[in-house]
Design a protein around this motif. Structure first.
Motif, PDB file in Angstrom:
ATOM      1  N   LEU A 134      74.580  36.676 -24.642  1.00 13.89           N
ATOM      2  CA  LEU A 134      74.649  35.275 -24.211  1.00 13.89           C
ATOM      3  C   LEU A 134      75.422  34.830 -24.764  1.00 13.89           C
ATOM      4  O   LEU A 134      75.756  33.075 -25.023  1.00 13.89           O
ATOM      5  CB  LEU A 134      73.680  35.170 -22.821  1.00 13.89           C
ATOM      6  CG  LEU A 134      74.427  34.168 -21.758  1.00 13.89           C
ATOM      7  CD1 LEU A 134      75.834  34.264 -20.871  1.00 13.89           C
ATOM      8  CD2 LEU A 134      73.703  33.733 -20.514  1.00 13.89           C
ATOM      9  N   ASN A 135      73.605  34.816 -25.701  1.00 17.61           N
ATOM     10  CA  ASN A 135      73.606  33.478 -27.158  1.00 17.61           C
ATOM     11  C   ASN A 135      74.390  33.335 -27.584  1.00 17.61           C
ATOM     12  O   ASN A 135      74.993  32.370 -28.383  1.00 17.61           O
ATOM     13  CB  ASN A 135      71.721  34.192 -27.298  1.00 17.61           C
ATOM     14  CG  ASN A 135      71.978  32.515 -28.459  1.00 17.61           C
ATOM     15  OD1 ASN A 135      71.357  31.787 -27.899  1.00 17.61           O
ATOM     16  ND2 ASN A 135      71.583  33.025 -29.818  1.00 17.61           N
ATOM     17  N   ASN A 136      75.458  34.843 -28.575  1.00 17.33           N
ATOM     18  CA  ASN A 136      76.165  34.720 -29.244  1.00 17.33           C
ATOM     19  C   ASN A 136      77.069  33.868 -28.382  1.00 17.33           C
ATOM     20  O   ASN A 136      77.894  33.747 -29.335  1.00 17.33           O
ATOM     21  CB  ASN A 136      76.554  36.067 -29.568  1.00 17.33           C
ATOM     22  CG  ASN A 136      75.163  36.450 -30.544  1.00 17.33           C
ATOM     23  OD1 ASN A 136      74.140  35.974 -31.322  1.00 17.33           O
ATOM     24  ND2 ASN A 136      75.169  38.009 -30.563  1.00 17.33           N
ATOM     25  N   LEU A 139      76.765  30.608 -28.629  1.00 11.38           N
ATOM     26  CA  LEU A 139      77.004  30.161 -29.652  1.00 11.38           C
ATOM     27  C   LEU A 139      78.638  29.817 -30.550  1.00 11.38           C
ATOM     28  O   LEU A 139      79.401  28.470 -30.703  1.00 11.38           O
ATOM     29  CB  LEU A 139      75.807  30.530 -30.721  1.00 11.38           C
ATOM     30  CG  LEU A 139      75.702  30.605 -32.053  1.00 11.38           C
ATOM     31  CD1 LEU A 139      75.256  28.722 -31.985  1.00 11.38           C
ATOM     32  CD2 LEU A 139      75.352  31.482 -32.824  1.00 11.38           C
ATOM     33  N   SER A 140      79.670  31.398 -29.956  1.00  8.38           N
ATOM     34  CA  SER A 140      80.675  30.918 -30.609  1.00  8.38           C
ATOM     35  C   SER A 140      81.760  29.854 -29.691  1.00  8.38           C
ATOM     36  O   SER A 140      82.591  29.736 -30.713  1.00  8.38           O
ATOM     37  CB  SER A 140      81.074  32.585 -30.721  1.00  8.38           C
ATOM     38  OG  SER A 140      81.442  33.328 -29.322  1.00  8.38           O
ATOM     39  N   SER A 141      81.150  29.404 -28.341  1.00 12.85           N
ATOM     40  CA  SER A 141      81.791  28.934 -27.617  1.00 12.85           C
ATOM     41  C   SER A 141      82.103  27.729 -27.963  1.00 12.85           C
ATOM     42  O   SER A 141      83.101  27.055 -28.176  1.00 12.85           O
ATOM     43  CB  SER A 141      81.795  29.820 -25.877  1.00 12.85           C
ATOM     44  OG  SER A 141      82.395  30.419 -26.204  1.00 12.85           O
ATOM     45  N   PHE A 142      80.541  27.428 -27.660  1.00 13.33           N
ATOM     46  CA  PHE A 142      80.500  25.997 -28.016  1.00 13.33           C
ATOM     47  C   PHE A 142      79.477  24.867 -28.432  1.00 13.33           C
ATOM     48  O   PHE A 142      79.223  23.906 -29.179  1.00 13.33           O
ATOM     49  CB  PHE A 142      80.954  24.835 -26.903  1.00 13.33           C
ATOM     50  CG  PHE A 142      79.803  25.484 -25.850  1.00 13.33           C
ATOM     51  CD1 PHE A 142      78.657  24.751 -25.837  1.00 13.33           C
ATOM     52  CD2 PHE A 142      80.369  26.770 -24.342  1.00 13.33           C
ATOM     53  CE1 PHE A 142      77.504  25.449 -24.638  1.00 13.33           C
ATOM     54  CE2 PHE A 142      78.550  27.372 -23.868  1.00 13.33           C
ATOM     55  CZ  PHE A 142      77.837  26.652 -24.039  1.00 13.33           C
ATOM     56  N   LEU A 143      78.237  25.682 -28.701  1.00 11.31           N
ATOM     57  CA  LEU A 143      77.113  25.188 -28.816  1.00 11.31           C
ATOM     58  C   LEU A 143      76.932  25.274 -30.650  1.00 11.31           C
ATOM     59  O   LEU A 143      76.205  24.180 -31.060  1.00 11.31           O
ATOM     60  CB  LEU A 143      75.883  26.244 -28.321  1.00 11.31           C
ATOM     61  CG  LEU A 143      75.450  26.589 -27.179  1.00 11.31           C
ATOM     62  CD1 LEU A 143      74.544  27.780 -26.942  1.00 11.31           C
ATOM     63  CD2 LEU A 143      74.433  25.072 -26.631  1.00 11.31           C
ATOM     64  N   ARG A 144      77.563  26.224 -31.567  1.00 13.05           N
ATOM     65  CA  ARG A 144      77.837  25.631 -32.949  1.00 13.05           C
ATOM     66  C   ARG A 144      78.213  24.127 -33.525  1.00 13.05           C
ATOM     67  O   ARG A 144      77.885  23.877 -34.572  1.00 13.05           O
ATOM     68  CB  ARG A 144      78.687  26.803 -33.669  1.00 13.05           C
ATOM     69  CG  ARG A 144      80.219  26.369 -33.496  1.00 13.05           C
ATOM     70  CD  ARG A 144      81.182  27.821 -33.379  1.00 13.05           C
ATOM     71  NE  ARG A 144      82.095  28.270 -33.176  1.00 13.05           N
ATOM     72  CZ  ARG A 144      83.802  28.535 -33.062  1.00 13.05           C
ATOM     73  NH1 ARG A 144      83.178  29.595 -34.392  1.00 13.05           N
ATOM     74  NH2 ARG A 144      84.738  28.787 -33.080  1.00 13.05           N
ATOM     75  N   ASN A 145      78.632  23.406 -32.274  1.00 12.04           N
ATOM     76  CA  ASN A 145      79.572  22.356 -31.852  1.00 12.04           C
ATOM     77  C   ASN A 145      78.333  21.237 -32.407  1.00 12.04           C
ATOM     78  O   ASN A 145      78.597  20.046 -32.292  1.00 12.04           O
ATOM     79  CB  ASN A 145      81.049  22.436 -31.646  1.00 12.04           C
ATOM     80  CG  ASN A 145      82.213  22.686 -31.450  1.00 12.04           C
ATOM     81  OD1 ASN A 145      81.776  23.052 -33.088  1.00 12.04           O
ATOM     82  ND2 ASN A 145      82.755  23.288 -30.811  1.00 12.04           N
ATOM     83  N   PHE A 146      77.588  21.475 -31.329  1.00  9.54           N
ATOM     84  CA  PHE A 146      75.963  21.102 -31.661  1.00  9.54           C
ATOM     85  C   PHE A 146      75.518  20.749 -32.605  1.00  9.54           C
ATOM     86  O   PHE A 146      75.001  21.777 -32.828  1.00  9.54           O
ATOM     87  CB  PHE A 146      75.291  21.509 -29.744  1.00  9.54           C
ATOM     88  CG  PHE A 146      76.268  21.182 -28.469  1.00  9.54           C
ATOM     89  CD1 PHE A 146      77.266  20.973 -28.175  1.00  9.54           C
ATOM     90  CD2 PHE A 146      75.286  21.215 -27.293  1.00  9.54           C
ATOM     91  CE1 PHE A 146      78.253  20.620 -27.008  1.00  9.54           C
ATOM     92  CE2 PHE A 146      75.933  20.996 -26.124  1.00  9.54           C
ATOM     93  CZ  PHE A 146      77.411  21.073 -25.860  1.00  9.54           C
TER      94      PHE A 146
END
Length: 222
Positions: A134-136, A139-146
């Motif tokens: 879930l975390n990955n 992260l790959s979907s939208f969290l990396r942009n935060f």
């Protein structure tokens, strides 16, 4: 005196029931309790092991006797297979009820040692792998942009926690199956309500008020 006699009679009735039948009755009660409780309850390892061992034994009987042309043997196999399906349904339903709570409260369980202790080893492995996936995915979907400080799934900034916890104040139906301790009363937090409970009483109450008795076996959920 009457309570002592009732306890003796109840224990006698329980001993008069075959162990396999008693295990199925206990599993049914655990399934109902798991569905009714807002939190995940302690895993019933020994109970599941006994039932799964009987399932394996019955499957061996079916495989060994399949193809027997005797009418009586075939009828016996039908009965065994029917019972097998009933037992497997109960096992799957019990485990599904627990898995649903693990999916719902991933972050709470991983951060709560007491709640985590209620899980079996396979359930703990599932919890960790599910949380990692879930975390990955996030992260790959939208969290990396935060910004880095906003990527935590268990953030509690501003006094508001993102972690969903079980609602221990939700209402449950329950029945007293064993006498409570001397002088113990049902106390509803936040109210002045104090109720003496006796064996056989059925009540609707906040789960938090009866939680210790549910975990201790004095009260069962309905």
């Amino acid at each position: 005196m009457d309570d002592d006699i009732n306890d003796i009679l109840a224990e006698f009735d329980k001993r008069s029931v075959p162990s396999s039948t008693q295990d199925l009755n206990d599993l049914t009660k655990q399934w109902i309790a798991e569905r009714g409780a807002p939190e995940i309850l302690p895993y019933q390892g020994p109970l599941l092991e006994r039932i799964l061992e009987r399932i394996r034994e019955q499957i061996e009987i079916v495989e060994r006797e399949t193809g027997d042309l005797e009418p009586n043997a075939n009828f016996r196999l039908i009965l065994i297979q029917t019972e097998l399906e009933r037992v497997k349904f109960l096992v799957r339903a019990y485990l599904r009820a627990r898995m649903a709570k693990i999916d719902k409260h991933l972050l709470y369980l991983i951060n709560s040692p007491s709640a985590l202790s209620h899980l079996s080893d396979p359930e703990k492995s599932y919890l960790r792998s599910h949380l990692a996936l879930l975390n990955n995915h996030y992260l790959s979907s939208f969290l990396r942009n935060f910004p880095a400080q906003l990527r935590r799934l268990d953030d509690a900034a501003g006094g508001v926690s993102m972690v969903e916890e079980p609602d221990l104040d939700s209402a449950v139906f329950c029945r007293v199956v064993r006498e409570l301790g001397e002088g113990e009363e049902l106390v509803v937090k936040g109210t002045d309500a104090r109720v003496e409970l006796s064996r056989g009483d059925v009540v609707v109450v906040r789960y938090r008020a009866v939680r210790k008795w549910v975990l201790g076996g004095e009260v069962e959920l309905l």
